[in-house]
Motif scaffolding. Structure first.
Motif, mmCIF file in Angstrom:
data_model
loop_
_atom_site.group_PDB
_atom_site.id
_atom_site.type_symbol
_atom_site.label_atom_id
_atom_site.label_comp_id
_atom_site.label_asym_id
_atom_site.label_seq_id
_atom_site.Cartn_x
_atom_site.Cartn_y
_atom_site.Cartn_z
ATOM 1 N N ASP A 247 37.735 37.644 44.259
ATOM 2 C CA ASP A 247 37.526 38.881 45.213
ATOM 3 C C ASP A 247 37.342 40.089 44.519
ATOM 4 N N VAL A 248 37.886 40.144 43.188
ATOM 5 C CA VAL A 248 37.765 41.411 42.699
ATOM 6 C C VAL A 248 36.483 41.744 41.970
ATOM 7 N N ALA A 249 35.810 40.661 41.697
ATOM 8 C CA ALA A 249 34.522 40.598 41.420
ATOM 9 C C ALA A 249 33.428 41.122 42.474
ATOM 10 N N LEU A 250 33.921 40.742 43.799
ATOM 11 C CA LEU A 250 33.001 41.356 44.922
ATOM 12 C C LEU A 250 33.597 42.624 45.401
ATOM 13 N N LEU A 251 34.465 43.299 44.766
ATOM 14 C CA LEU A 251 34.900 44.510 45.169
ATOM 15 C C LEU A 251 35.781 44.652 46.483
ATOM 16 N N ALA A 252 36.326 43.153 46.697
ATOM 17 C CA ALA A 252 36.953 43.080 48.009
ATOM 18 C C ALA A 252 38.427 43.223 47.624
ATOM 19 N N TYR A 253 38.750 44.490 47.276
ATOM 20 C CA TYR A 253 40.395 44.713 46.895
ATOM 21 C C TYR A 253 41.344 44.203 47.825
ATOM 22 N N PRO A 254 41.017 44.530 48.906
ATOM 23 C CA PRO A 254 42.009 44.432 49.964
ATOM 24 C C PRO A 254 42.633 42.719 50.039
ATOM 25 N N SER A 255 41.413 41.978 50.136
ATOM 26 C CA SER A 255 41.612 40.687 50.212
ATOM 27 C C SER A 255 42.235 40.048 48.986
ATOM 28 N N ALA A 256 41.774 40.441 47.703
ATOM 29 C CA ALA A 256 42.604 40.106 46.584
ATOM 30 C C ALA A 256 43.879 40.530 46.405
ATOM 31 N N SER A 257 44.183 41.765 46.957
ATOM 32 C CA SER A 257 45.736 42.208 47.058
ATOM 33 C C SER A 257 46.469 41.239 47.823
ATOM 34 N N ALA A 258 45.884 41.112 49.006
ATOM 35 C CA ALA A 258 46.702 39.957 49.950
ATOM 36 C C ALA A 258 46.857 38.685 49.295
ATOM 37 N N THR A 259 46.038 38.207 48.633
ATOM 38 C CA THR A 259 46.154 37.041 47.954
ATOM 39 C C THR A 259 47.110 36.926 46.820
ATOM 40 N N ALA A 260 47.265 38.255 46.026
ATOM 41 C CA ALA A 260 48.222 38.493 45.007
ATOM 42 C C ALA A 260 49.667 38.577 45.557
ATOM 43 N N VAL A 261 49.772 39.331 46.829
ATOM 44 C CA VAL A 261 51.049 39.534 47.290
ATOM 45 C C VAL A 261 51.696 38.151 47.770
ATOM 46 N N VAL A 262 50.746 37.114 48.535
ATOM 47 C CA VAL A 262 51.181 35.933 48.703
ATOM 48 C C VAL A 262 51.684 35.034 47.406
ATOM 49 N N LEU A 263 50.696 35.264 46.412
ATOM 50 C CA LEU A 263 51.084 34.675 45.066
ATOM 51 C C LEU A 263 52.344 34.920 44.540
ATOM 52 N N LEU A 264 52.670 36.033 44.555
ATOM 53 C CA LEU A 264 53.906 36.869 44.022
ATOM 54 C C LEU A 264 55.145 36.255 44.856
ATOM 55 N N CYS A 265 54.867 36.163 45.997
ATOM 56 C CA CYS A 265 55.957 35.614 47.031
ATOM 57 C C CYS A 265 56.254 34.191 46.538
ATOM 58 N N THR A 266 55.347 33.629 46.350
ATOM 59 C CA THR A 266 55.347 32.268 46.294
ATOM 60 C C THR A 266 55.982 31.874 44.852
ATOM 61 N N VAL A 267 55.747 32.589 43.680
ATOM 62 C CA VAL A 267 56.209 32.639 42.389
ATOM 63 C C VAL A 267 57.761 32.983 42.625
ATOM 64 N N LEU A 268 58.155 34.084 43.264
ATOM 65 C CA LEU A 268 59.513 34.504 43.311
ATOM 66 C C LEU A 268 60.184 33.244 44.282
ATOM 67 N N ILE A 269 59.626 32.630 45.002
ATOM 68 C CA ILE A 269 60.446 31.617 45.815
ATOM 69 C C ILE A 269 60.719 30.634 44.939
ATOM 70 N N VAL A 270 59.782 30.089 44.181
ATOM 71 C CA VAL A 270 59.850 29.105 43.170
ATOM 72 C C VAL A 270 60.999 29.238 41.942
ATOM 73 N N ILE A 271 61.032 30.683 41.600
ATOM 74 C CA ILE A 271 61.925 31.006 40.522
ATOM 75 C C ILE A 271 63.368 31.266 41.159
ATOM 76 N N GLY A 272 63.397 31.549 42.655
ATOM 77 C CA GLY A 272 64.564 31.585 43.239
ATOM 78 C C GLY A 272 65.287 30.045 43.163
ATOM 79 N N ILE A 273 64.494 29.119 43.609
ATOM 80 C CA ILE A 273 64.708 27.665 43.676
ATOM 81 C C ILE A 273 65.364 27.390 42.218
ATOM 82 N N LEU A 274 64.665 27.614 41.245
ATOM 83 C CA LEU A 274 64.984 27.247 39.973
ATOM 84 C C LEU A 274 66.465 27.793 39.402
ATOM 85 N N LEU A 275 66.499 28.896 40.004
ATOM 86 C CA LEU A 275 67.832 29.642 39.617
ATOM 87 C C LEU A 275 69.007 28.857 40.342
ATOM 88 N N ARG A 276 68.734 28.406 41.207
ATOM 89 C CA ARG A 276 69.873 27.641 42.188
ATOM 90 C C ARG A 276 70.487 26.795 41.273
#
Length: 284
Positions: A247-276
């Motif tokens: 997406d970044v290569a295609l200059l589709a920054y909003p789409s890339a940002s949305a995917t990055a936000v979802v990935l960040l939330c997913t990683v935070l959820i995984v870390i939260g589960i591990l810390l349990r």
């Protein structure tokens, strides 16, 4: 005017908070804001729309890519855990002198003296159709023709991940094992416990913080990596990082940002589960 201990602590912490705010919070906040903007073929329009997220969650490609990401992370985590725990156990309990422990530990870090890309690409001539691995197996009579799945496959991707990130599992586990009181192991042995029982009931429970820290390192690194998947799969496979890169290569920054936000939330959820499973701050 005399400063109280609380005011001194506040003065020391304030610059660190400012640095974190500028270099961590602000970029993440900007990515989240851009994820709601609208992108056309020729421009990016600041707005507050959910088009990027609707497209992201409405596409079957997204779910396949996330599945690939979790698959790579899980397999890499399992392999690095086995290798990392074995290496750390050997260094901590079978090497008696501190000098040799340090020397062998530094030996494990030698591959990290070069860049990740160089170490990753070095597998290509080894795993290729006419590479060292296939040539050796053919000369030994193990196979009659080259193995196609050694390179540009999921096997090659996972192999490169394990090579790149095993040390991130070795270091925290080794650090935790070195802090285990050896008298506990001697007491367990005096009580009649065998090696397997000591490992399962004494060493592994006391090594949980290191295992969790190493798991967080490996999982987050694998889920955010895209260069390894691109080169080692021959562009035949993709993960979330690769999706963002495209997406970044295609200059589709909003789409890339949305995917990055979802990935960040997913990683935070995984870390939260591990810390349990373990309170790292309390254990360390």
């Amino acid at each position: 005017m005399r400063l109280t201990p609380n005011s001194k602590s506040l003065m020391m912490v304030s610059p660190l908070v400012a640095v974190l705010f500028v270099f961590l919070v602000c970029p993440i906040a900007m990515i989240a804001i851009v994820s709601f903007w609208r992108a056309t073929e020729f421009s990016i329009i600041p707005a507050f729309v959910f088009e990027n997220y609707e497209f992201l969650f409405g596409s079957s490609v997204t779910y396949r890519v996330f599945f690939n990401t979790f698959k790579y992370a899980l397999i890499t985590w399992a392999a690095t855990l086995v290798i990392g725990f074995t290496v750390a156990y050997f260094l901590a309990f079978h090497i008696r002198t501190l000098r040799w422990q340090i020397a062998l530990f530094l030996l494990c870090t030698i591959p990290f003296w070069t860049s990740n890309i160089i170490r990753m690409i070095s597998w290509i001539p080894f795993l290729g159709r006419n590479g060292i691995a296939n040539s050796t197996l053919i000369s030994w009579g193990v196979i009659d023709e080259p193995l196609e799945w050694l390179l540009f496959s999921d096997f090659a991707v996972v192999l490169a991940f394990v090579h790149l990130y095993t040390l991130f599992m070795v270091v925290p586990i080794f650090n935790t094992m070195m802090r285990i009181d050896k008298s506990l192991i001697e007491a367990a042995r005096d009580a009649g416990a065998n090696g397997a029982q000591i490992l399962w009931n004494v060493i592994i429970p006391l090594t949980k913080p290191g295992i969790m820290i190493g798991t967080i390192f490996v999982v987050t690194l694998v889920m955010g990596d895209f260069i390894t998947v691109r080169f080692m799969s021959g562009s035949q496979s993709a993960n979330v990082g690769r999706l963002i890169s495209n997406d970044v290569a295609l200059l589709a920054y909003p789409s890339a940002s949305a995917t990055a936000v979802v990935l960040l939330c997913t990683v935070l959820i995984v870390i939260g589960i591990l810390l349990r499973f373990v309170d790292i701050r309390k254990e360390l």
